[in-house]
Design a protein around this motif. Structure first.
Motif, PDB file in Angstrom:
ATOM      1  N   GLN A  20       0.282  -1.508   0.221  1.00  0.00           N
ATOM      2  CA  GLN A  20      -0.020  -0.323  -0.053  1.00  0.00           C
ATOM      3  C   GLN A  20       0.536   1.179   0.144  1.00  0.00           C
ATOM      4  OE1 GLN A  20      -2.776  -0.388   3.281  1.00  0.00           O
ATOM      5  NE2 GLN A  20      -3.915  -2.054   2.038  1.00  0.00           N
ATOM      6  N   THR A  34       3.018   1.753  -3.262  1.00  0.00           N
ATOM      7  CA  THR A  34       2.444   2.210  -4.398  1.00  0.00           C
ATOM      8  C   THR A  34       1.641   2.861  -5.085  1.00  0.00           C
ATOM      9  OG1 THR A  34       1.722  -0.354  -4.630  1.00  0.00           O
ATOM     10  CG2 THR A  34       0.382   1.243  -5.905  1.00  0.00           C
ATOM     11  N   TYR A  35       1.135   4.049  -2.809  1.00  0.00           N
ATOM     12  CA  TYR A  35       0.437   5.582  -2.994  1.00  0.00           C
ATOM     13  C   TYR A  35       2.511   6.051  -3.278  1.00  0.00           C
ATOM     14  CZ  TYR A  35      -2.834   3.683  -0.619  1.00  0.00           C
ATOM     15  OH  TYR A  35      -4.127   2.666   0.245  1.00  0.00           O
ATOM     16  N   ASN A  43       2.569   6.534  -7.082  1.00  0.00           N
ATOM     17  CA  ASN A  43       1.560   7.221  -7.227  1.00  0.00           C
ATOM     18  C   ASN A  43       1.568   8.649  -7.310  1.00  0.00           C
ATOM     19  OD1 ASN A  43       0.413   4.801  -7.955  1.00  0.00           O
ATOM     20  ND2 ASN A  43      -1.890   4.440  -7.055  1.00  0.00           N
ATOM     21  N   ILE A  44       1.814   9.109  -5.565  1.00  0.00           N
ATOM     22  CA  ILE A  44       1.865  10.238  -6.038  1.00  0.00           C
ATOM     23  C   ILE A  44       3.081  10.893  -6.924  1.00  0.00           C
ATOM     24  CG2 ILE A  44       2.612  12.120  -4.509  1.00  0.00           C
ATOM     25  CD1 ILE A  44       1.818  10.359  -2.264  1.00  0.00           C
ATOM     26  N   ILE A  57      -5.967  10.698  -3.247  1.00  0.00           N
ATOM     27  CA  ILE A  57      -4.125   9.925  -2.475  1.00  0.00           C
ATOM     28  C   ILE A  57      -4.951   9.336  -1.064  1.00  0.00           C
ATOM     29  CG2 ILE A  57      -2.304   9.421  -2.000  1.00  0.00           C
ATOM     30  CD1 ILE A  57      -1.655   9.822  -4.777  1.00  0.00           C
ATOM     31  N   GLN A  58      -5.408  10.732  -0.456  1.00  0.00           N
ATOM     32  CA  GLN A  58      -6.155  10.326   1.251  1.00  0.00           C
ATOM     33  C   GLN A  58      -7.233   9.552   1.368  1.00  0.00           C
ATOM     34  OE1 GLN A  58      -4.495  10.726   3.891  1.00  0.00           O
ATOM     35  NE2 GLN A  58      -5.195  12.852   4.312  1.00  0.00           N
ATOM     36  N   ASP A  60      -7.645   6.997  -0.750  1.00  0.00           N
ATOM     37  CA  ASP A  60      -6.913   5.919  -1.370  1.00  0.00           C
ATOM     38  C   ASP A  60      -6.418   4.947  -0.033  1.00  0.00           C
ATOM     39  OD1 ASP A  60      -5.179   5.022  -4.767  1.00  0.00           O
ATOM     40  OD2 ASP A  60      -7.029   4.626  -3.610  1.00  0.00           O
ATOM     41  N   ASN A  61      -5.493   6.186   0.840  1.00  0.00           N
ATOM     42  CA  ASN A  61      -4.890   5.455   1.616  1.00  0.00           C
ATOM     43  C   ASN A  61      -6.017   5.214   2.834  1.00  0.00           C
ATOM     44  OD1 ASN A  61      -2.338   6.142   3.602  1.00  0.00           O
ATOM     45  ND2 ASN A  61      -2.366   7.721   4.166  1.00  0.00           N
ATOM     46  N   TYR A  92      -6.436   0.378 -10.019  1.00  0.00           N
ATOM     47  CA  TYR A  92      -7.631   0.123  -8.322  1.00  0.00           C
ATOM     48  C   TYR A  92      -7.626  -1.529  -8.537  1.00  0.00           C
ATOM     49  CZ  TYR A  92     -10.191   0.641  -4.343  1.00  0.00           C
ATOM     50  OH  TYR A  92     -10.488   0.802  -2.805  1.00  0.00           O
ATOM     51  N   THR A 151      -5.036  -3.469  -8.187  1.00  0.00           N
ATOM     52  CA  THR A 151      -4.602  -4.113  -6.777  1.00  0.00           C
ATOM     53  C   THR A 151      -5.744  -4.346  -6.041  1.00  0.00           C
ATOM     54  OG1 THR A 151      -3.846  -1.320  -7.441  1.00  0.00           O
ATOM     55  CG2 THR A 151      -3.393  -2.027  -5.252  1.00  0.00           C
TER      56      THR A 151
END
Lengths: 247, 409, 404
Positions: free
Chosen positions: B40, B43-44, B47-48, B262-263, B265-266, C261, C264
């Motif tokens: 997680q 990947t975040y 992505n950022i 993003i948040q 997703d997080n 998504y 993932t």
């Protein structure tokens, strides 16, 4: 009883006379500047906190319908022209020899960087059509007696102003000051006419200064160096060929 | 106390099968949680990084107020003070300047409103990647030529082709209407329809000339080393810049919608982690419970030969803790190796997604992370779970009557 | 006979059975919730856009989507009306006039997307009516306008203020109309709030001087899954003067994000799956190992190995099934209310609170996945029992009895 009726008749007649006069006053003031046709040489000085620009221009107007404005200086902009026919506007740009039609997105941008928008030029003086007019006071400005006319936009009029105050000098029906307000009563900009001069028998203010209240330190001054009214202007100069000619 | 510890240790080895099963539960829990959280976070971060390196940069230097109301007049000079501030701030890799203006593009009878970006292509490609998203033709390589690159849809809407000459018009900084001729040498694809039909890229110096900007710019985009200590780099840079009319904005202020995505997703990622932790928590609970209750006979005997209840309870606790700690050590080790492996060999997606990669140059892959916080939080959670899992069984032990225990089956 | 024995054994070893049961239940509940959550995330990503403006399908004159100019109006809107009215797979549609233009107030001006709509039709395809935060939605008053909060801030206007819209007319000159703001909306997309304005369709038509013309049909289908089929059907019916675009065509970047998504999610779900399989097997292993003594006794009184083996497997199967059923019930009981109230993610993160909207996830159950997992679970339970059962019957009964 009779006296009352008489009084109300007199008052209403007075009102009628008064109301008529508001429209007439404004029309006379606008006509004083516009004329049926005009050919002028003017200087436009644009002041901002970052720069000052001095443009020399020559203009031909047929009433409110058609206008051609040619930029004569400075060198960078010499040869640029603005053509207006009805409510459409085109710019000819000397540098790239292209003519573009001003789209809505540019209409509200300032014309040549001044505090007048392209829209101001195009929409000019549809005052009678778009506003309800009423004399609301008589005041003295710079020692001159003036009428203060209030213009309120008609509900269907596509103008952004909430109201306009227009002062006209009684003596010569010349415009003196025009203030533009938003609907909350904030003055967004105001125009001051001064330096009355005689040009070939016609008396008009030769200095017009538009002050921008939204942007501090911004103002545009138009100085009329020479102007001739109601001369014969051939229609063909308001055409694209003329735009693109070397002229 | 020492006796209890010795006893606990020996008990673990005596009940090899039970201990191994419980150990397995703990190791598995730790290892899975580290793996999931690693993917997680990794990947975040990726992505950022991808998004930020595409166009906005890690942070931007702008005039105060520009972010809320972008106006050409809110510009600044790239002077020595600024340049040295940028060069001397630790963590800043590269930077490049940009100008942005609204304008009009005209080709034969067609004209369209456009968003004009003046950029320095050789500097820009060290900061962002959009310069590589050329669709047809090529990008211009000097910042003062008369070559431009337009959005792919814009070229179509104008009915123009590569090599055509067009006129760009824009209101300059001094209010005059700048107009110049330019040649289209390429098109870009940016993935967003609105952008592709309105964007024009040109050299920075050409833009400055067109817009009478002298040597002013609107934005400096900055590439930093690392997303994690961005705040520090931002503050260092801001301190070094003496012009108080300039602000340093991190990417999330420049692009708040990206941050929201993003948040989101997080947070959803944390919920998933939560589900995983619940599963493994039950796993640990079940095994601890079972391994304790199965030994009631044993405990009954111990109690009946005189061991105090309390001490027995402690014994059970210490046993569980031993297993938990061993499990943590192995779990962390395994987790570390798996994450490390995934960092070296990220999972790259294929199939449909590959096509999109060709079009837009986004690399769809899953990456892991070795952030220390992962290991710390997971280990702490698992210890906490182990302690909690012990409560009920320990309570049962405490209440155990020796005879009842001996009779258990 | 075997069944009876298995059943009784389960009740006899209540504690052990309960423990294994718990791991099956937890596993199934976890699947239901994580499945719902990931579908909900995807749903939120999609539906925010679909319900706001894009809808499932849009119909334009061919070429309009790439070149949204005033001359690209729909050639024969009556024909489109006809085709759509009689189509049973269409839930609702909205006919729109659309151009780009400028909206200005006394203080400022901004580029806008001007939507001319029938307020009632539009309310059936988009959530704009429910997104009003000040004032009210459009009525059919000629000069009504609603704009986004971000735009209102830029233009420095409030409900009741006057604004003027300008756009290129068909003739090429500039048409403008004055409007009064009757309402201000706020949606999940601040970009949308900055640029979209809604006015009555008739007013926009007169402003552009186009007579009775429309530019866009936004359609919501009854079933979100067969949008592709409906799209094809409409394409055939309307012919090649029109373009029929689905939300996938209109939002390619979003679709890409969703695919990413999904991939993932697949990996995360595999991890969760492994975790729960392991949990079940582990507890089953332990449980059966603990009973080897018991089996020893059974073997020594003569029960055949194969019977013991079947008995153990049957027990595991029963526990698996009971656990699955219980897990389903508990999982659904937890999930179904959440599908209505949604999970507000901003509750978990201060960073998200600032955004206010677009942070609620409505879990969505995917029946297929749940059925699949339910069928699978009992077998997982069995797998856990296999090895220890095998071990048990391999032992000599006497050693089994002494097994520790």
């Amino acid at each position: 009883m009779k006296k009352l009726i008489l009084l109300s008749v007199v008052l209403s007649v007075n009102q009628l006379l008064f109301a008529q006069t508001a429209e007439e006053i404004i029309k006379k003031a606008e006509d004083a500047i516009k004329g049926k046709t005009s050919h002028a040489e003017i200087e436009m000085i644009i002041k901002t906190p970052d720069y000052t620009r001095d443009l020399e221009m020559e203009s031909w107007w047929i009433g409110n319908e058609k206008a051609l404005i040619v930029t004569k200086g400075p060198i960078k902009e010499k040869g640029n022209k603005t053509l207006k026919i009805g409510n459409e506007m085109w710019e000819y740009l000397k540098n790239t020899e292209t003519t573009i039609k001003i789209p809505p997105s540019m209409m509200l941008q300032s014309w040549n960087g001044s505090d007048f928008t392209n829209d101001d030029l195009v929409r000019e003086s549809n005052l009678t059509k778009d506003y309800d007019q009423k004399i609301i006071a008589e005041e003295k400005i710079n020692g001159q007696d003036t009428w203060k006319v209030q213009l309120i936009p008609k509900p269907d009029a596509p103008v952004v102003w909430g109201k306009i105050y227009y002062w006209v000098i009684k003596k010569n029906y010349l415009p003196s000051v025009v203030q533009y307000f938003d609907e909350r009563g904030n003055m967004v900009r105001y125009l001051v006419y001064s330096d009355i001069k005689n040009f070939h028998g016609r008396v008009i203010p030769s200095k017009w200064v538009m002050h921008n209240n939204k942007k501090e330190g911004h103002s545009t001054t138009i100085i009329v160096n020479d102007i001739e009214y109601n001369i014969n202007i051939p229609d063909r100069i308001f055409s694209f060929q003329e735009l693109e000619r070397g002229n | 106390m020492k006796l209890l510890i010795k006893l606990a240790w020996r008990n673990i080895w005596r009940n090899k099968r039970r201990s191994i099963l419980t150990l397995a539960a703990v190791i598995f829990a730790v290892f899975m949680a580290i793996g999931m959280r690693g993917i997680q976070l990794g990947t975040y971060a990726l992505n950022i990084k991808t998004a930020v390196e595409l166009f906005s940069g890690y942070m931007q230097v702008q005039s105060k107020g520009y972010n809320d109301t972008p106006k050409l007049s809110l510009c600044f000079k790239e002077n020595k003070d600024l340049t040295s501030a940028l060069k001397n701030t630790k963590g800043i890799q590269n930077y490049s300047s940009r100008i942005y203006a609204d304008g009009l593009i005209s080709f034969k009878d067609n004209s369209r409103g456009v968003a004009i970006f003046g950029i320095e292509p050789d500097k820009e490609k060290n900061v962002t990647t959009f310069v590589e998203n050329v669709d047809k033709g090529r990008f211009f390589n000097s910042d003062s030529s008369n070559e431009i690159v337009v959005g792919s849809q814009l070229l179509e809407n104008l009915n123009a082709k590569i090599g055509d000459e067009i006129v760009l018009l824009a209101q300059g900084y001094d209010g005059s209407l700048g107009n110049q001729k330019y040649k289209i040498v390429g098109t870009v694809r940016l993935g967003v329809q609105e952008l592709e039909s309105t964007v024009v890229f040109m050299g920075l110096k050409s833009a400055q000339y067109l817009l009478a900007m002298r040597n002013k710019v609107n934005v400096i985009a900055v590439k930093a080393d690392d997303l994690n200590n961005l705040k520090e780099i931002e503050n260092n840079l801001a301190e070094k810049i003496s012009d108080k009319n300039l602000v340093v904005l991190p990417w999330n202020k420049v692009n708040p919608e990206l941050q929201q995505a993003i948040q989101l997703d997080n947070v959803s990622g944390i919920l998933f982690l939560g589900i995983l932790i619940v599963i493994v928590a039950f796993g640990i609970l079940n095994t601890v419970l079972m391994s304790v209750t199965e030994r009631f006979r044993e405990f009954g005997v111990i109690l009946s030969i005189g061991m105090p209840q309390k001490k027995l309870t402690y014994l059970v606790y210490i046993e569980t803790m031993f297993i938990a700690i061993i499990g943590l050590i192995f779990g962390n080790l395994m987790g570390y190796f798996v994450n490390y492996y995934l960092i070296l060999h990220p999972i790259v997606f294929g199939g449909e997604l590959k096509q999109l990669y060709e079009l837009y140059h986004f690399l769809p892959e899953l990456r892991s992370s070795l952030q220390v916080s992962i290991f710390i939080y997971v280990s702490l959670s698992i210890i906490g779970i182990s302690i909690l899992s012990c409560l009920y069984p320990a309570y049962k032990v405490y209440k155990l009557e020796p005879l009842k225990g001996i009779r258990q089956t | 006979m075997l069944l009876k024995l298995a059943w009784r054994n389960i009740w006899r070893n209540r504690r052990r059975s309960l423990i294994v049961l718990t791991s099956v239940i937890v596993g199934l509940v976890a699947i239901i919730i994580s499945d719902g959550l990931s579908n909900g995330m995807i749903g939120q990503m999609l539906f925010n856009q679909i319900n706001l403006n894009i809808s499932h399908i849009q119909i334009h004159k061919k070429g309009f989507n790439n070149n949204k100019v005033v001359k690209n109006y729909i050639p024969n809107y009556k024909k489109v009306d006809q085709v759509l009215k009689n189509d049973p797979s269409i839930k609702a549609y909205s006919r729109r006039v659309f151009v780009t233009g400028i909206l200005s107030s006394a203080n400022n001006s901004s580029g806008v997307m001007i939507y001319g709509i029938d307020p009632n039709q539009e309310a059936n395809v988009s959530i704009i009516k429910n997104s009003m935060i000040e004032g009210s939605y459009l009525t059919n008053n000629k000069r009504d306008i609603i704009i986004g909060k971000k735009l209102a801030e830029k233009l420095e206007v409030e409900v009741g203020d006057k604004v003027v819209a300008m756009a290129n007319t068909l003739k090429g000159d500039i048409g403008s109309e004055v409007f009064r703001i009757v309402g201000i909306f706020r949606t999940a997309s601040s970009e949308f709030d900055k640029t979209a304005i809604y006015i009555p369709d008739a007013t926009e038509q007169s402003m552009l001087n186009i007579g009775n013309k429309y530019y866009e049909y936004a359609i919501i289908t009854k079933d979100y899954d067969n949008v592709g089929q409906v799209q094809k059907k409409l394409e055939t019916k309307l012919g090649n003067k029109y373009e029929v675009l689905s939300y996938k065509d209109l939002l390619p970047m979003l679709i890409y994000q969703i695919e990413l998504y999904k991939e993932t999610m697949w990996i995360l779900n595999v991890i969760i799956g492994l975790a729960l399989i392991f949990g079940i097997i582990n507890s089953m292993l332990m449980s059966v190992f603990e009973r080897i003594k018991e089996f020893g006794v059974l073997m020594s009184i003569g029960m055949k190995n194969s019977r013991i083996y079947s008995m153990i497997v049957t027990e595991a199967f029963i526990i698996g099934i009971v656990g699955t059923i219980a897990g389903l019930i508990i999982g659904l009981l937890l999930e179904i209310p959440l599908t209505h109230t949604g999970i507000d993610l901003s509750f978990f993160s201060t960073g998200l609170e600032a955004f206010g909207i677009g942070t609620v996830i409505y879990p969505i159950l995917s029946v297929g996945n749940i059925i699949l997992s339910s069928l699978f679970m009992p077998f997982v339970a069995i797998i856990g029992a296999l090895y220890p059962a095998y071990k048990a019957i391999k032992l000599e009964p006497i050693y089994a009895i002494y097994y520790v």
